[in-house]
Scaffold this active site. Structure first.
Site, PDB file in Angstrom:
ATOM      1  CE  LYS A  26      15.801  29.796  12.550  1.00 46.19           C
ATOM      2  NZ  LYS A  26      16.163  28.983  11.364  1.00 46.19           N
ATOM      3  NE  ARG A  62      15.245  32.962   7.120  1.00 44.64           N
ATOM      4  CZ  ARG A  62      16.568  33.124   7.159  1.00 44.64           C
ATOM      5  NH1 ARG A  62      17.282  32.480   8.050  1.00 44.64           N
ATOM      6  NH2 ARG A  62      17.179  33.916   6.309  1.00 44.64           N
ATOM      7  N   GLY A 104      21.262  23.850  12.273  1.00 44.82           N
ATOM      8  CA  GLY A 104      21.596  23.157  11.034  1.00 44.82           C
ATOM      9  C   GLY A 104      20.925  21.805  10.858  1.00 44.82           C
ATOM     10  CG  MET A 163      14.937  20.064  11.207  1.00 41.56           C
ATOM     11  SD  MET A 163      13.470  20.356  12.138  1.00 41.56           S
ATOM     12  CE  MET A 163      13.900  21.825  13.000  1.00 41.56           C
ATOM     13  NE  ARG A 172      20.613  30.024  17.257  1.00 46.23           N
ATOM     14  CZ  ARG A 172      20.751  29.193  16.243  1.00 46.23           C
ATOM     15  NH1 ARG A 172      19.741  28.487  15.830  1.00 46.23           N
ATOM     16  NH2 ARG A 172      21.894  29.058  15.625  1.00 46.23           N
ATOM     17  CG  HIS A 218      27.358  22.037  11.389  1.00 46.72           C
ATOM     18  ND1 HIS A 218      27.904  20.784  11.504  1.00 46.72           N
ATOM     19  CD2 HIS A 218      26.058  21.918  11.738  1.00 46.72           C
ATOM     20  CE1 HIS A 218      26.960  19.938  11.886  1.00 46.72           C
ATOM     21  NE2 HIS A 218      25.822  20.599  12.035  1.00 46.72           N
ATOM     22  NE  ARG A 233      32.982   2.180  50.111  1.00 42.42           N
ATOM     23  CZ  ARG A 233      32.450   3.024  49.223  1.00 42.42           C
ATOM     24  NH1 ARG A 233      33.170   4.053  48.801  1.00 42.42           N
ATOM     25  NH2 ARG A 233      31.222   2.851  48.762  1.00 42.42           N
ATOM     26  NE  ARG A 249      31.954   0.963  55.237  1.00 42.71           N
ATOM     27  CZ  ARG A 249      31.692   0.681  53.963  1.00 42.71           C
ATOM     28  NH1 ARG A 249      30.465   0.841  53.497  1.00 42.71           N
ATOM     29  NH2 ARG A 249      32.635   0.279  53.161  1.00 42.71           N
ATOM     30  CD  GLU A 265      25.342  -0.834  54.061  1.00 43.24           C
ATOM     31  OE1 GLU A 265      25.741  -0.526  52.930  1.00 43.24           O
ATOM     32  OE2 GLU A 265      26.126  -1.041  55.015  1.00 43.24           O
ATOM     33  CB  SER A 294      25.106   7.176  56.395  1.00 45.15           C
ATOM     34  OG  SER A 294      25.586   7.437  55.092  1.00 45.15           O
ATOM     35  N   GLY A 337      23.244   3.647  52.647  1.00 42.59           N
ATOM     36  CA  GLY A 337      24.201   2.984  51.749  1.00 42.59           C
ATOM     37  C   GLY A 337      23.401   2.465  50.579  1.00 42.59           C
ATOM     38  CB  THR A 338      21.705   4.293  47.881  1.00 43.04           C
ATOM     39  OG1 THR A 338      22.830   5.145  47.675  1.00 43.04           O
ATOM     40  CG2 THR A 338      20.678   4.992  48.737  1.00 43.04           C
ATOM     41  CG  ASN A 339      26.774   2.000  46.428  1.00 46.16           C
ATOM     42  OD1 ASN A 339      26.184   2.796  45.699  1.00 46.16           O
ATOM     43  ND2 ASN A 339      27.968   2.254  46.934  1.00 46.16           N
ATOM     44  CG  ASP A 340      25.602  -3.172  50.279  1.00 46.58           C
ATOM     45  OD1 ASP A 340      25.667  -4.166  49.539  1.00 46.58           O
ATOM     46  OD2 ASP A 340      26.579  -2.742  50.929  1.00 46.58           O
ATOM     47  CB  CYS A 356      27.828   7.475  52.172  1.00 47.59           C
ATOM     48  SG  CYS A 356      27.426   5.877  52.896  1.00 47.59           S
ATOM     49  CE1 TYR A 378      26.233  12.511  54.819  1.00 43.98           C
ATOM     50  CE2 TYR A 378      25.141  13.179  56.838  1.00 43.98           C
ATOM     51  CZ  TYR A 378      25.826  12.236  56.095  1.00 43.98           C
ATOM     52  OH  TYR A 378      26.084  11.012  56.617  1.00 43.98           O
TER      53      TYR A 378
END
Ligand code: PEP
Ligand code: MG
Length: 915
Positions: free
Chosen positions: A33, A103, A112, A114, A347, A470, A578, A634, A778, A797, A799-802, A865, A885
């Protein structure tokens, strides 16, 4: 020399020099401000004279146990003298008094959150002097009673209600409704009564010394940085706690000096839709908080063209200049004092996700910003919000027909929400957090103290207040659906009910609110997913994003309908299908089970031959939907027991069947026929049992152990690919082998599968078909030996879960249920690694895999993936390590497209970079 704690509005150049020139740092020092008031002064916008006490002073004050740092007060006094010179008035002088406001303003606006105190400098003597000077006793008394009230509440910490009750009962006794109906004598009486409130609540008198007022008010603003509501807000908005707030001391100008005066707030564009039209409210003969608090009914800003034409024209010119200067939609506050316009704040305006996108795209068209700026400005969360569920028009029309429309209000923040009604912030928060309820918080109007309830709620509804109240501002900022000013609703906070149009709703009952139309319904309405095709500006923005990104965005999709949706959301390929999901369909599952139970190769082949046509048509549908784009299929991954009923389930069935057939058994008829069958199944299930199936017979191991299944799948893939090719569809199949841990596995299985592919092409007489065989990375060993693996695999590819599961050794099915949440809360993990990539560990393996894999095979295609493929921070990392990708669920495709562009804009388009 003493440190400079205080900057006059005209000293913005000095502030810039002190922080090293960046505007972001100026905002850090002077608060958003304060910096903007100084900047407006610099570009010649009329701002009342004033000065800023820096955030550094706030931090020094808080660090020193609430003591002003050395020299700060003297600098404030020197600046006050400057303000006196500029305004021609004197602070505390009874004959020509200067009044100021105090202010708060942090680097990032926290609407609102402060404190602000107006009319500082008024006391019994200066009030007398001002009456003589202005000849307007009513105005002076009105200003004085506001000071006592605000000072009491904000600086001295007295409850607002203590003053409001006095005001309400006085108005009731006088038989008037509006504050403006009170005359000078009434207001004088109220000053006395408010002073009594101060004395009663605090045990001392309202301070008459103006310097004491300014000192206490400054302290109160500094303190408010650490107040609960500011703290809660910062948590939610991700604002750091160590920034501190600045304090602006600004010459008061008065919007309550008569009917040629007024005050208002406005957005330079519609903050709900983004439409280019001035949007806001004003009130004649009033001060700022009357507009914001929504206590008096405001006028639309365009009406000002009639009531104060000169000032309106000047206002339109100034706001146009501000947009041009800041290249963004502005949220401004202004006051007109006896026809003269003053800007009190500007602002970047908070806005809905839809407005953000529209404004960004429009501003490119207007030449105000570049396409890159437009794309950078929109956040992934905003794109996500635009694809969130909505009530569709038909559902709402039907609800209306059934008489479920409860009320209508101002559509303050879009989105659909259904939930149980609660009438105060504490209960709303408790019900949401402890009882996991969907909550709609309903209040007459909201105050900064209510923010914790608003943030916990799925939606917000108020019966009072306007589009800049508000509730509306906070809801828009956090993307919470919100309706304000639904004035037909009467809320009885004591009885915990609300009524409208003759209907009654009790606390805890369900309502549905549609923030886009402002309609409130009783009960829970069904939601639907919005159509991206209809969101023209978003489409434009995402097309620009694609031009800027290097990473492509593909989708994880198992069925043609998901693939079509993914494509309509802009996916450029399928990164993961899958296939096993197709086995679960009720007509297929018995055949799948027969195949698993088969004792001989011939029996298994027979069952697989029945499954082949199903799979072929599944794949044909996918290829068709993705005409021209790559489709990664897959091969079967999960352990076989997932396709069988559980042992417990079978045992229970066997027992039930035996009990039912018991009489026949006694009569010598033998076991019921199905029991033998089920016992056979049970034996098979028991033999398939593994203690740790996620690390057991699955993925490529299963393919090597029982190759017939994947051989059938590969045949189905290539038969479908050939059939579609012959129809003229451009098919690019990529066969993906899951869970590889050593190149030897690929060397064993892949050539057999390639042979089948070639055989099918020959059978079908297809000469040209681009296909690839590749693998998932993976298992950590695969990442570490990626150089070898790439000698066989044509693509990777992640497989970042595993990969996350195996790198951390955390079970992906169990960890999130128990210790992981605590780990994040305790800071042992910064984020849930199953949602956002663990760059230090999993990420390192990925980077190594990309580098080593490409060293062996430079043309190696690399994607991801796992769930992380749709997470913006993980996407940025994938950009950096040189993925081609990312692949994510269809609904996350638009978000991922934007995130991919952000990564390229931030780091450049080049392939790998130093991390
Ligand atoms: C993975 O492990 O990241 C993956 C995509 O495979 P799934 O989740 O099916 O194991
Ligand atoms: Mg996996």
């Amino acid at each position: 020399m003493n440190k400079k704690w205080v900057y006059f509005f005209s000293e913005v150049n000095q502030a810039e020099a002190y922080v090293g020139g960046s505007w972001d740092s100026v905002r850090g020092l002077l608060g958003g401000k304060g910096a903007n008031l100084a900047e407006m002064t610099r570009i010649g916008v009329p701002v009342p004279p004033g000065f800023i006490v820096t955030t550094e002073a706030c931090n020094a004050f808080l660090a020193a146990g609430n003591t002003f740092p050395e020299g700060m007060w003297d600098q404030m006094m020197a600046s006050l003298a400057e303000v006196e010179k500029a305004s021609g008035k004197k602070f505390g002088d009874a004959t020509n008094p200067l009044l100021v406001s105090c202010r708060s303003g942090a680097k990032f606006s926290m609407p609102g959150m402060m404190d602000t105190v107006l009319n500082i400098g008024l006391n019994d003597a200066t009030a007398e002097g001002m009456i003589k000077l202005t000849g307007n006793e009513r105005f002076v008394n009105d200003s004085y009673r506001r000071l006592v009230m605000m000072f009491g509440a904000v600086v001295l910490g007295i409850r607002d209600e203590a003053f409001e009750e006095v005001l309400d009962s006085y108005k009731a006794a006088k038989g008037v409704k509006l504050d403006t109906d009170l005359n000078a004598a009434d207001l004088k009486e109220l000053i006395a009564r408010f002073k009594d409130v101060v004395k009663k609540e605090k045990g001392f008198d309202f301070p008459q010394n103006p310097l004491e007022q300014i000192r206490l008010a400054t302290e109160a603003v500094f303190h408010s940085w650490n107040g609960k509501r500011a703290f809660d807000y910062r948590r939610k908005a991700g604002i750091r706690d160590d920034l501190g707030t600045a304090v602006s001391i600004v010459t008061m100008v008065f919007g309550n000096m008569g009917w040629d005066s007024g005050t208002g707030v406005a957005f330079t564009r519609d903050p709900s839709t983004g439409e280019k039209k001035m949007y806001g409210e004003y009130l004649l003969n009033a001060q700022g908080e009357d507009v914001v608090a929504g206590i008096r009914n405001t006028e639309k800003i365009v009406e000002m063209a009639k009531s104060l034409p000169e000032a309106y024209k000047q206002f339109m010119d100034i706001t146009a200049k501000l947009e041009l200067h800041y290249h963004n939609m502005q949220d401004v506050e202004f006051t007109i004092e006896r026809g003269r316009l003053w800007m009190l704040q500007t602002r970047d305006g908070k806005r809905t996700a839809a407005a953000e996108v529209k404004i960004a795209v429009d501003m490119v068209g207007e030449g105000l910003i570049t396409k890159e700026q437009a794309v950078s400005r929109v956040t992934p969360e905003q794109v996500d919000a635009l694809l969130h569920p909505q009530f569709d028009t038909a559902t709402m029309a039907e609800a209306e027909k059934k008489g479920l429309l409860f009320a209508k209000g101002v559509n303050a923040s879009p989105g659909a929400a259904s939930g149980q009604v609660y009438f105060d912030a504490d209960t709303a928060e408790r019900m949401a957090k402890e009882h996991k309820q969907a909550v709609i918080m309903v209040r007459p109007f909201t105050k900064p103290d209510d923010v914790h309830g608003m943030l916990a709620a799925k939606g917000i509804l108020t019966s009072e207040g306007g589009a800049t109240s508000h509730a509306a501002v906070v809801a828009r900022q956090f993307g919470v659906p919100c309706i304000v000013g639904a004035s037909s609703i009467v809320i009885d906070l004591d009885k915990r009910i609300m009524t409208a149009n003759g209907a009654i709703l009790h606390e805890g009952e369900w309502i549905s609110i549609d923030g886009a139309t402002g309609k409130v319904f009783t009960g829970e309405l069904k939601t639907s997913i919005p159509d991206l095709e209809e969101q023209k500006e978003l489409l434009t923005l995402l097309n620009w994003a694609d031009e800027m990104a290097r990473l492509q965005v593909w989708a994880n999709a198992d069925y043609p309908k998901d693939a079509r949706r993914a494509r309509s959301f802009g996916a450029k390929g399928i990164g993961l299908c899958r296939t096993e999901h197709m086995f679960f369909e009720p007509v297929r599952l018995p055949t799948v089970q027969r195949m698993i139970l088969a004792k001989t190769h011939e029996d298994r082949e027979a069952a697989l031959n029945e499954l082949l046509p199903y799979q072929r048509s599944d794949f044909a549908g996918l290829f068709n939907a993705m005409d021209g784009y790559p489709v990664i299929i897959r091969l079967i991954d999960p352990p076989l027991h997932e396709f069988m009923p559980s042992a417990e389930e079978l045992q229970e069935k066997i027992i039930t069947s035996r009990i039912q057939g018991f009489a026949g058994y006694v009569l010598g008829k033998g076991e019921p026929a199905d029991v033998a069958d089920m016992e056979k199944k049970l034996k098979a299930v028991e033999s398939l049992h593994e203690s740790n199936p996620m690390m057991g017979l699955r993925g490529v191991r299963l393919s090597i152990y029982m190759p017939e299944i994947v051989e059938m799948q590969v045949r189905a893939i290539f038969e479908a690919a050939c059939d579609e090719t012959l129809k003229g569809v451009v098919v690019k199949p990529e066969v993906m082998i899951p869970l590889t841990g050593t190149v030897k596995e690929l060397e064993w299985i892949q050539p057999r599968l390639v042979r089948i592919a070639k055989q099918v092409l020959e059978e079908k007489g297809v000469k040209e078909l681009h296909y690839k065989f590749g693998t998932m990375i993976e298992i950590p060993r695969a990442a570490v030996t990626a150089g070898e693996i790439a000698s066989v695999a044509e693509f990777f590819s992640f497989g970042t879960n595993d990969l996350t599961q195996m790198t951390f050794g955390y079970s992906r099915d169990d960890a999130e249920r128990n210790f992981l949440i605590k780990y994040v809360e305790e800071g042992i993990l910064e984020k849930n690694p199953f949602q956002t990539l663990d760059i230090g560990g999993v990420g390192k393996l990925m980077q190594m895999a990309v580098n080593d894999g490409r060293a062996t095979r430079p043309s190696l295609e690399v994607g991801i993936c796992g769930e992380h493929g749709g997470d913006p921070a993980s996407i940025e990392f994938c950009h950096l390590i040189g993925n081609n990708y990312v692949s994510c669920s269809p609904f996350r495709v638009p978000v991922a497209r934007l995130a991919a562009a952000h990564a390229a804009l931030k780091h450049g388009k080049g392939l790998t970079q130093d991390l």
